[in-house]
Design an enzyme around this catalytic site. Structure first.
Site, short mmCIF file in Angstrom:
data_model
loop_
_atom_site.label_atom_id
_atom_site.label_comp_id
_atom_site.label_asym_id
_atom_site.label_seq_id
_atom_site.Cartn_x
_atom_site.Cartn_y
_atom_site.Cartn_z
N SER A 289 0.84 -1.21 0.00
CA SER A 289 0.00 0.00 0.00
C SER A 289 0.86 1.25 0.00
O SER A 289 0.36 2.35 -0.14
CB SER A 289 -0.94 -0.01 1.21
OG SER A 289 -0.19 -0.07 2.38
N HIS B 228 -3.79 -3.74 -4.93
CA HIS B 228 -3.98 -3.23 -3.57
C HIS B 228 -5.41 -3.48 -3.08
O HIS B 228 -6.35 -2.84 -3.52
CB HIS B 228 -3.64 -1.72 -3.53
CG HIS B 228 -3.74 -1.13 -2.17
ND1 HIS B 228 -4.17 0.15 -1.94
CD2 HIS B 228 -3.46 -1.66 -0.95
CE1 HIS B 228 -4.16 0.38 -0.64
NE2 HIS B 228 -3.74 -0.70 -0.02
N GLU C 5 -7.49 -1.51 -5.92
CA GLU C 5 -6.67 -0.55 -6.65
C GLU C 5 -5.66 -1.34 -7.47
O GLU C 5 -4.86 -2.09 -6.91
CB GLU C 5 -5.93 0.38 -5.69
CG GLU C 5 -6.70 1.63 -5.34
CD GLU C 5 -5.91 2.59 -4.44
OE1 GLU C 5 -6.08 3.79 -4.59
OE2 GLU C 5 -5.15 2.13 -3.56
N ASN D 206 -5.28 6.09 -0.22
CA ASN D 206 -4.54 6.56 0.95
C ASN D 206 -4.05 8.00 0.79
O ASN D 206 -3.90 8.71 1.77
CB ASN D 206 -3.39 5.61 1.27
CG ASN D 206 -3.92 4.34 1.93
OD1 ASN D 206 -5.03 4.33 2.45
ND2 ASN D 206 -3.14 3.27 1.89
#
Ligand SMILES: C[C@H](O)CC(=O)SCCNC(=O)CCNC(=O)[C@H](O)C(C)(C)COP(=O)(O)OP(=O)(O)OC[C@H]1O[C@@H](n2cnc3c(N)ncnc32)[C@H](O)[C@@H]1OP(=O)(O)O
Length: 723
Positions: free
Chosen positions: A426, A447, A459, A497
């Site tokens: 990540s 991800h 992702e 994120n």
């Protein structure tokens, strides 16, 4: 003129006219289809050689409902909306249902929304076992508008009909039969013949001719009906306090119960028109198309590449992520190897997968037999020997660059040359991970979000070197394991994120300047997030928060707000829910309560940051709190877009909804921002940046859009063209 879909009419020697809806891919009811349906009916009713009618859909799909692509045109005034009651009263009630010639719906595949409403206006319905019947309109911010609010309760009872409408969940053939929604089940090849016979039987009096709208036998007695309606209202308010249309749907159903179905039909028609123009409907329609648009990646999915078959997948690491990913894959029938470094860790990983599946068995969502079959697809291994025939590897070990580099170098040796080499990292740069290999064209990020077998987002991270074929392959796997895949570029934090980080940071900045922690969580929850930023920090644990935070401090130092609040609490062994103390204190049942002790940590952190309480910040309204927390997120989303990390704004909307829990009925982060306007957002960020520092400074993309009065979501060239 180029018509959008049509119906055909074919009269057989038996005197049955088969009217077929044709509008690929799902036979949606465009205005052209609806007009043609009326014309076909008028013809069938006029012709002396037609004794009865069967309505069906082409190519094994009855109809996916009203044409959602027309919503935007109707909302923008470019397409005239059909006049209220045109379909529900004029066509379906007064032409189809009131006709003296019987109609039977022959349903294979989908009968959703308007599709089911057409079928319910017929005098009987025959479907296949695999047919899916439902009224999912509420998921688009509207209510059924072709009579569904009146006919469904009369066919299946009030309670079940409200459940079907409020949850938008369809039922399959057998359940539809037991509910009374359909009259018989037939195999796909017998469907039309059965429906034709049924229609002639109605004509001959061997089968009843039932007008759904006039049925009353399934309706609960009035007192019970009132109770059901009120209970539904309480539930709807509790589940979605920001949404009005579920309550409107209940009101419209109630009107039909109290004042009769004709009054109900008219109330439905009026409410439908109003809701069609609501912000909620616009947002939800945007989400519908945005979700389907994530698999359309220019320069990748438009090259005509077909996904290669992926049969066997290996997962490295049986921790929380690895076991979750393995669960998601075996649930979709992939053969999976789970590799760990020793027996103990391997057993732990296998047990976690087993527990994930068993929880489905306990909830009644999986049979024992299916459990055995699914679990047998998983094989634990301790070395790479069995990797010789794997088609894809997903590495899910701890975030350590040199470990991952070693693993990828090993994988290159053991896996076949076509094998996709994916990492679930990540934070770590994929270029670094692949640096020591010659396989950078097949290295890609996969991800997942924890718990990986539950969370809907995937992702897919591509580097400059990842080949389009590998992206197409992973998009296909993503779809098969029922995830919504979003393709993003390689950078620290990717899309989700990157957006999450300023969210927590803004909250910490406000607290140090005097806003109450719990007031922030309350305002954010009221806005529609599943929980506020502080409750979320407690849930993920301070360890994770600090580890990911440090990556951002390292990579984007100019815009990080360095609060010591979390590290200070950590020093006192307050690390979130697992330690029973974080921003909240937790009882045995994990119920969170505010903690007065928090004050002392906040004061200390404030002192360390050298900031003072700002009286204005202590008195922020809920709207201000929401804006001061989400505008920095919008700002970061703009950067992600400008840097080309995301292909399009709509992908960030889906990432925010599925990865962060952003309220779907607000259309996603960029869509919501555009409802407020780039100028407004930019001016507020500038104002805060003067008072509270560079953290709030609008990025060039946002400032540019604001200066031009352009929307944030418009593609770059469109924004330029608007000048
Ligand atoms: C007045 C009435 O009461 C109002 C209504 O009827 S509102 C409409 C109610 N119907 C719905 O909500 C159904 C919406 N559609 C769906 O849930 C799903 O698309 C489905 C279950 C029908 C099919 O799912 P699936 O097989 O996974 O295919 P999916 O990718 O979603 O759809 C295939 C294509 O059909 C399109 N499509 C699906 N339903 C559509 C509809 N009702 N109108 C227009 N296009 C539709 C999709 O946009 C997609 O287009 P694309 O290929 O260009 O991306």
């Amino acid at each position: 003129m180029n018509l959008k879909g049509r119906t055909t009419i074919d009269v057989g020697a038996d005197g049955v006219a088969v009217i077929t809806i044709i509008n690929p891919p799902v036979n949606s009811l465009s205005l052209d289809v609806l007009n043609s349906l009326k014309e076909s009916y008028d013809q069938a009713l006029r012709r002396d050689d037609v004794k009865a009618i069967v309505v069906t859909g082409a190519k094994g799909k009855f109809s996916g409902g009203f044409d959602i692509t027309a919503f935007g045109g109707i909302q923008g005034g470019k397409i005239p909306a059909p006049k209220p009651g045109f379909v529900s009263v004029e066509i379906l009630s007064d032409t189809v249902e009131a006709a003296r010639k019987p109609s039977v719906a022959a349903i294979d595949g989908l009968a959703l929304g308007g599709g089911l409403e057409v079928a319910m206006a017929c005098h009987a319905r025959i479907c296949t076992s695999n047919a899916q019947l439902g009224l999912p309109e509420l998921q688009l911010g509207i209510i059924p508008g072709f009579g569904g609010t009146q006919r469904l309760p009369r066919l299946v009872g009030l309670s079940k009909s409200l459940e079907m409408m409020l949850t938008s969940k369809p039922v399959k053939g057998e359940e539809a039969l037991s509910l009374g929604l359909v009259d018989a089940i037939a195999t796909p090849d017998q469907l039309l013949a059965t429906a034709r016979r049924w229609a002639l039987d109605i004509l001959g009096g061997q089968k009843p001719c039932i007008a759904s709208l006039l049925k009353t036998d399934k309706l609960e007695p009035l007192a019970e009906a009132r109770e059901i309606l009120n209970f539904a209202r309480v539930q709807a308010r509790k589940q979605a306090p920001n949404l009005k249309h579920p309550l409107v749907c209940i009101d419209v159903v109630e009107e039909g119960i109290l004042s009769g179905p004709r009054a109900g039909l008219w109330k439905e028609a009026e409410a439908f028109q109003v809701l069609l123009h609501s912000d909620t409907c616009k947002s939800l329609v945007h989400v519908f198309f945005a979700q389907r648009g994530t698999t359309k990646v220019p320069g990748v999915t438009d090259l005509g590449l077909a996904p290669r078959p992926i049969k066997k997948v290996a997962i490295l690491g049986g921790g929380l992520m690895g076991s979750g990913i393995a669960t998601a894959l075996i649930l979709s029938n992939y053969s999976v190897l789970l590799k760990e470094v020793n027996e103990k860790f391997l057993q732990g990983g296998m047990d976690r997968v087993k527990a994930n599946l068993q929880s489905q068995v306990k909830k009644g969502k999986m049979s024992e037999e299916k459990f055995e079959k699914t679990y047998s697809l998983l094989k634990g291994v301790l070395d790479y020997e069995s990797f010789r025939d794997v088609d894809m590897v997903i590495e899910a070990v701890i975030e350590n660059v040199s470990l991952k580099q070693q693993i990828f170098a090993d994988l290159e040796k053991y896996c076949p040359p076509h094998c996709i080499l994916a990492s679930n990292t990540s934070t770590i740069d994929l270029n670094l991970i692949g640096e020591k290999t010659k396989s950078e064209d097949r290295i890609i990020g996969a991800h997942f979000f924890s718990p990986a077998h539950v969370m809907p987002l995937l992702e897919i991270v591509r580097t400059q070197k990842t080949s389009p074929q590998v992206i197409v392959d992973l998009l296909d796997v993503g779809k098969k394991i029922k995830k919504t895949p979003v393709v993003v570029g390689n950078c620290t934090g990717f899309a989700v994120n990157r957006m999450f980080f300023p969210y927590t940071q803004a909250a910490l900045l406000l607290v140090e300047r005097g806003t109450d922690v719990y007031q922030i969580d309350k305002a954010i929850t009221k806005f529609g997030m599943p929980m506020g930023p502080f409750r979320l920090c407690d849930l993920v644990g301070f360890g994770v928060a600090v580890a990911t935070g440090s990556q951002f401090v390292l990579n984007f130092p100019e815009r990080t707000y360095k609060s010591m609040l979390i590290p200070l609490m950590q020093e006192d062994k307050r690390a979130g829910e697992t330690t029973r103390k974080g921003f909240y204190i937790y009882d045995n049942r994990r119920k969170a309560s505010p903690d007065p002790e928090l004050k002392k940590y906040i004061e200390k952190a404030r002192e360390m940051s050298g900031v003072t309480v700002d009286p204005k910040v202590t008195k922020l309204s809920e709207k201000d709190i929401v804006e001061m927390i989400f505008f920095p997120v919008v700002n970061e989303a703009c950067r992600v877009l400008a840097e080309g990390i995301a292909v399009k704004a709509a992908d960030l909307d889906i990432s925010a909804i599925m990865g962060m829990g952003f309220p779907f009925y607000r259309g996603g982060i960029m869509f919501w921002a555009d409802t407020l306007g780039s100028k407004y957002i930019c001016s507020r960020l500038e104002e805060w940046s003067k008072s509270y520092g560079g953290f709030f400074k609008p990025c060039a993309y946002l400032a540019d859009r604001a200066a031009k009065g352009a929307s944030l979501s418009a593609p770059m060239d469109v924004a330029k063209a608007r000048l």
